[in-house]
Enzyme design. Structure first.
Site, PDB file in Angstrom:
ATOM      1  N   ASP A 116       0.839  -1.196   0.000  1.00 40.82           N
ATOM      2  CA  ASP A 116       0.000   0.000   0.000  1.00 40.82           C
ATOM      3  C   ASP A 116       0.879   1.252   0.000  1.00 40.82           C
ATOM      4  OD1 ASP A 116      -2.345   1.463   0.051  1.00 40.82           O
ATOM      5  OD2 ASP A 116      -2.501   1.453   2.234  1.00 40.82           O
TER       6      ASP A 116
ATOM      7  N   CYS B  26     -16.446   8.465   1.400  1.00 37.36           N
ATOM      8  CA  CYS B  26     -16.091   7.356   2.285  1.00 37.36           C
ATOM      9  C   CYS B  26     -15.526   7.877   3.609  1.00 37.36           C
ATOM     10  CB  CYS B  26     -15.066   6.465   1.583  1.00 37.36           C
ATOM     11  SG  CYS B  26     -14.447   5.105   2.582  1.00 37.36           S
TER      12      CYS B  26
END
Length: 349
Positions: free
Chosen positions: A132, A212
């Protein structure tokens, strides 16, 4: 290689090829709609995200890995336990994955060890480890290599492991036989879409990050849009709702590592107590963990919103906590505190 991976705490490994051209149209459309929000690095790298050979010249295969992250002492019925926290507006909710050690550090070190084990067996080879940490289409590579299928919430789902796991990759210059992908098993279920507090999942497999809560509380640096603040509830770092509701997560497995066990203060602590942390205490308590990356200012911003929501829900003690930060040096914090205080009955009459 599988046995080595399990010894290092990985649940599964797979192999993917580097031709991700079929994913480029979807990536381009997602960026064109602005669904990446302020995550400018995603647009800056453009199609390199879908072209491993451009990102790391010489790459011909990608080793993918997943690692379960539920704490080792996770009890049965953990999904219901986590949902119940939403009914206690004075309690701060931190996403399960962020309650322990920073996964970037854990996975990166263990992926590097796996690469070293492979090199000891086959000889030196070119490789680069990702967790990530770069423009990598992690979920796409994971799905193509058999780690699971893309759920409607865009996360990877595994029939025997749910979605409560981290992903990592090793780009290698060695041609390896790819592992087979698996079929999708979401069927007509749309639980994740329906449960999302902000309707951020705008269509199956399409997420608008700008809505989100995970993005808003972690990636977003400025003021949180006022229309979305009430929907955040008492979530102060991330949001797990789409995973908590997913039927496949009844199969999610606890980690074999102690790194992801919850640290004191990140499960069950009151918003008032968390809001009282000085910057020094914040840095001390978050050392080595993922929460530290947002900094004390955003931490206070997030908690101020949650305290405002608690105040609206009838928690009278929230006002006293908010008042302690009304003169905070940060204009961002002050603005969110003022909004939060205005949620109380005395201010709305």
């Amino acid at each position: 290689m599988g046995a080595w991976a399990r010894e290092l705490g990985f649940s599964q490994i797979g192999i993917a090829g580097i031709d991700l051209s079929s994913a480029e149209a979807g990536l381009a459309a997602w960026l064109e709609h602005g669904f990446h929000g302020e995550m400018a690095y995603m647009a800056a790298h453009g199609m390199r995200r879908a072209r491993p050979g451009e990102l790391v010249p010489g790459t011909v295969s990608v080793i993918t890995a997943r690692m379960d992250y539920l704490p080792r002492d996770t009890p049965a019925g953990w999904q219901d336990i986590e949902f119940s926290r939403l009914q206690r507006p004075g309690e701060g909710i931190v996403s399960l994955y962020a309650r322990g050690r920073d996964y970037h550090k854990v996975l990166r070190a263990r992926l590097q060890k796996l690469a070293e084990r492979i090199a000891a067996e086959i000889g030196p080879f070119g490789h680069r480890v990702f967790t990530d940490s770069a423009p990598v289409l992690e979920a796409e590579l994971a799905a193509r290599s058999g780690q699971g299928w893309r759920g409607k919430h865009t996360l990877v789902l595994h029939r025997e492991g749910g979605s409560m796991f981290f992903l990592g990759e090793i780009y290698v210059d060695v041609a390896l036989p790819p592992s087979a992908p698996v079929e999708a098993h979401c069927g007509s279920c749309r639980a994740c879409i329906d449960v999302c507090p902000t309707q951020a999942i705008v269509a199956p497999g399409r997420l608008d990050a700008r809505r989100c809560i995970s993005y808003l509380t972690i990636e977003h640096a400025g003021p949180i849009p006022e229309a979305l603040r009430p929907r955040m509830g008492n979530r102060i770092y991330g949001c797990d709702d789409c995973q908590l509701i997913c039927p496949w997560n009844k199969f999610a497995r606890p980690s074999t590592l102690g790194d992801f066990d919850a640290r004191a203060g990140f499960a069950g602590l009151s918003l008032a107590a968390l809001f009282a942390w000085s910057e020094e205490e914040f840095l001390r308590r978050t050392e080595g963990g993922p929460i530290r990356r947002i900094g004390h200012e955003r931490w206070l911003r997030n908690i101020a919103v949650a305290l405002g929501n608690a105040l609206r829900a009838g928690d009278g003690s929230a006002a006293a906590a908010l008042a302690t930060r009304r003169e905070h040096p940060s204009a961002l914090v002050r603005a969110h505190v003022d909004w939060a205080l205005a949620q109380g009955p005395a201010q709305t009459s």
